[in-house]
Design an enzyme around this catalytic site. Structure first.
Site, PDB file in Angstrom:
ATOM      1  CG  LEU A 231      27.172   0.117  51.824  1.00 22.62           C
ATOM      2  CD1 LEU A 231      26.443   1.762  52.214  1.00 22.62           C
ATOM      3  CD2 LEU A 231      26.015  -0.684  51.808  1.00 22.62           C
ATOM      4  CB  ALA A 232      29.326   1.004  45.777  1.00 19.17           C
ATOM      5  CB  SER A 235      38.854   1.422  39.344  1.00 14.23           C
ATOM      6  OG  SER A 235      38.136   0.203  38.737  1.00 14.23           O
ATOM      7  CB  ALA A 237      36.292   5.860  45.971  1.00 18.82           C
ATOM      8  CD  GLN A 238      36.904  -0.718  48.784  1.00 19.31           C
ATOM      9  OE1 GLN A 238      37.545  -1.496  48.294  1.00 19.31           O
ATOM     10  NE2 GLN A 238      36.808  -0.806  50.008  1.00 19.31           N
ATOM     11  CE  LYS A 253      33.639   9.232  46.121  1.00 17.88           C
ATOM     12  NZ  LYS A 253      32.855  10.026  45.098  1.00 17.88           N
ATOM     13  CG  ASP A 389      27.933  11.390  35.480  1.00 22.03           C
ATOM     14  OD1 ASP A 389      27.203  10.738  34.518  1.00 22.03           O
ATOM     15  OD2 ASP A 389      28.626  10.564  36.357  1.00 22.03           O
TER      16      ASP A 389
END
Length: 655
Positions: A231-232, A235, A237-238, A253, A389
């Site tokens: 999905l995303a 650099s 994690a995916q 994740k 964040d």
């Protein structure tokens, strides 16, 4: 005869080794006590060996021992004296060399021998990474010789951003952190670094599956049906969509294969560069570059630890209960340090939710903005655990106005005192009270006694007035200018305080997507009331009454104490005791100063006495030696040792 020669040579060798060992032991063992500074044992041993060997070679070259003794047996006394003088000279010369080495290259400034003999694989990897970074800087024209030549159409700030993007995740995250430090960088750099995004090409699913297999037990891995297309992808994690146990929609994740090793290597390089700059550049030391990199290293280490992120999710979920702000449920039995399995949210990030926002009524948008603001201010000022964040990509919106939060790798924590003083600071801005803001800042931040509080209060008053009249433009700019102000006054900002200010500043941009007329500081007044108490007139009276109750014990004893003081004044018995130099550090300083003066004086008198004895005429003799020469030599030796001790006390590190 040959056997006797062999025995004599063996005896000379044994005696030489014994004397060498004695001198080496004396220098290595007593150098710390004689000089009074820290000296490496290995360094003392090496210096002793070199000095002794050198002096023995010189004496042997000057005197033929065998011929000297044969020619006149009485010269044996002279030979013994020369030998003792050589030993004392070697000892003194060894101490002199050690003292000079400690002044020029202090113990600890060079890596230990075991480090020099090992770790070459790591050095090779760091060197290769150094070269790659230098090539990236050169390609973007950022070295001193090629600046503005290779990319004439780009600004330096733009080249820095592109170089950080090419350098990888660690430098991108560093740039993102620096983009919040307007107190350190010019506006052009802040604008460019704010555009940094951590997007990367997807990693092959075979590597993703390799991480999952290594982290999860076979039974846990079998429970997940994971889509190979992420999905995303970043650099670090995916994120992959998955189905858990055949019916629950989740996301997984997964840390990218090799990301930890790459980031660890980059952090080592940054730490070495920061410490080098801190030692050699005044501007870096004044800015606290080493501390900035240390805080950044801790932040990155926390983001790499998904178990810490899981704990952050649990803490935030507990604090947001009942606020209408959703935190995804996690599955701890399937979560490890490199894998995180959580509920899948189908909301839309605020950054891409323009159509959803337009479909909401004005009242719904205002209610949603107030709910998010209330929840976040409650996190910061109430619970002390907050999402650090809150940019628009980490806040999700649903069609009914519901909200959710993502990415829990950056979470800050504030203690009770910090929460209260930060709440007072927010309140003082809305109340236009520069004195209260000054008190809050002084309690919130570290400072020394040289701070000019009146100047700080005047500058804060100007900043508050500018904020209230819209001169700063936004809360984020206000906090950036506040940071610049306190740093200019020599104050230091802790990492969590900076994170709280950054969180509020980023939150304002997200909230204004919902309500463009929102004033975050003014809206925080009601939220801060729960933390700092009722600030109305009635609330102030209650607070004064509570403080008065605490004064009752003091007031009950006050008349008797005042009567005792007045009687002592009337009878002349009143006295005040003041202990000079009460602090241990002050006493230690004066003691050390007195020791240096005494030792330097003794060294001078010893050297003068030695000169007077050596230059005098006459006096008793032992064979060919004058007693005054021997005494002068010993006295000069003592003066040299005392002089070395005095110099070492000034330049060396104390034991």
């Amino acid at each position: 005869v040959e056997m006797e020669q062999i025995l004599v040579q063996a005896a000379e060798l044994v005696i030489g080794l014994l004397v060498l060992g004695l001198v080496t032991w004396l220098v290595a063992r007593t150098s710390r006590r004689v000089l009074g500074i820290q000296v490496s044992t290995l360094r003392a041993l090496l210096v002793s060996l070199i000095v002794w060997q050198g002096l023995v070679s010189v004496v042997t070259w000057l005197i033929d021992v065998d011929q000297f003794v044969v020619a006149a047996p009485a010269n044996v006394v002279t030979l013994v004296v020369v030998g003792l003088a050589t030993m004392l000279g070697a000892f003194a010369l060894g101490l002199l060399v050690l003292m000079v080495l400690e002044v020029v290259v202090p113990t600890g400034s060079l890596p230990p021998l075991r480090v020099l003999l090992t770790g070459w694989r790591g050095r090779f990897r760091r060197t290769r990474r150094y070269l790659r970074i230098m090539l990236i800087l050169t390609r973007h024209g950022l070295n001193a010789q090629l600046r503005g030549v290779l990319n004439p159409g780009q600004t330096t700030a733009g080249s820095v951003r592109r170089a950080m993007e090419d350098a990888g995740v660690t430098f991108i995250k560093l740039g993102q952190m620096l983009s919040t430090r307007a107190d350190l960088l010019p506006p052009a750099y802040i604008e460019e670094l704010s555009r940094l995004t951590i997007e990367a090409d997807p990693q092959d699913f075979r590597l993703v599956d390799k991480v999952l297999t290594a982290e999860l037990p076979p039974a846990g891995r079998a429970r997940l049906q994971i889509a190979e297309r992420p999905l995303a992808s970043a650099s670090l994690a995916q994120v992959h969509a998955a189905v858990l146990d055949g019916d629950r929609q989740v996301v997984v994740k997964v840390q990218r294969w090799g990301a930890t090793e790459q980031a660890s290597l980059d952090l080592q390089i940054l730490d070495r560069l920061a410490r080098t700059l801190d030692r050699n550049a005044d501007w870096a030391h004044n800015l606290g570059v080493a501390d900035i990199v240390q805080g950044f290293t801790e932040s990155v280490a926390e983001e790499f630890d998904y178990e810490a992120e899981l704990a952050n999710m649990a803490a935030l979920r507990a604090g947001l209960t009942g606020t209408g702000i959703r935190v995804p449920d996690a599955y701890p039995e399937l979560c490890t340090g490199r894998v995180l399995v959580m509920e899948r949210f189908d909301g839309t990030p605020m950054a891409r939710a323009q159509e959803l926002i337009a479909a909401l009524t004005v009242a719904q948008r205002q209610e949603t903005a107030d709910r998010l603001l209330g929840a976040v201010v409650k996190q910061i000022l109430g619970d002390g655990v907050f999402h650090a964040d809150l940019h628009s990509g980490n806040v999700l919106l649903w069609p009914d106005g519901s909200l959710g939060l993502l990415d829990y790798g950056s979470v800050g924590r504030l203690d009770a005192a910090a929460r209260r003083n930060l709440g007072l600071l927010l309140w003082s801005v809305d109340a236009d009270d520069a004195a209260l803001a000054t008190d809050a800042v002084l309690e919130l931040l570290d400072h020394d006694s040289s701070l000019d509080e009146r100047t700080l209060q005047r500058n804060l008053g100007v900043l508050i007035t500018r904020m209230r009249t819209g001169g700063t433009g936004s809360t984020l700019v206000f906090f950036q200018q506040l940071l610049s102000l306190v740093l200019a006054n020599g104050m230091t900002v802790s990492r969590n305080i900076a994170m709280a200010m950054r969180s509020l500043g980023a939150l304002e941009g997200t909230l204004r997507l919902l309500d463009s007329g929102l004033d975050l500081v003014a809206s925080a007044r009601e939220q801060a009331r729960a933390t700092i108490g009722d600030v109305s007139a009635e609330g102030a009276r209650r607070e004064i009454a509570n403080q008065a109750v605490r004064l009752v014990p003091l007031l009950s004893h006050l008349p008797r104490r005042l009567n005792r003081i007045s009687e002592d004044l009337a009878t002349g018995r009143f006295s005040a005791g003041v202990r000079i130099v009460a602090h241990p550090d002050d006493r230690a300083f004066l003691t050390g100063l007195a020791n240096q003066v005494v030792i330097a004086g003794l060294a001078g008198f010893a050297v003068i006495g030695a000169i007077m004895l050596v230059t005098s005429s006459g006096g008793p003799r032992i064979y060919s030696f004058r007693i005054f020469d021997l005494l002068g030599y010993l006295l000069g030796f003592g003066g040299l040792i005392l002089a070395l001790r005095s110099v070492a006390m000034v330049f060396g590190r104390r034991t």
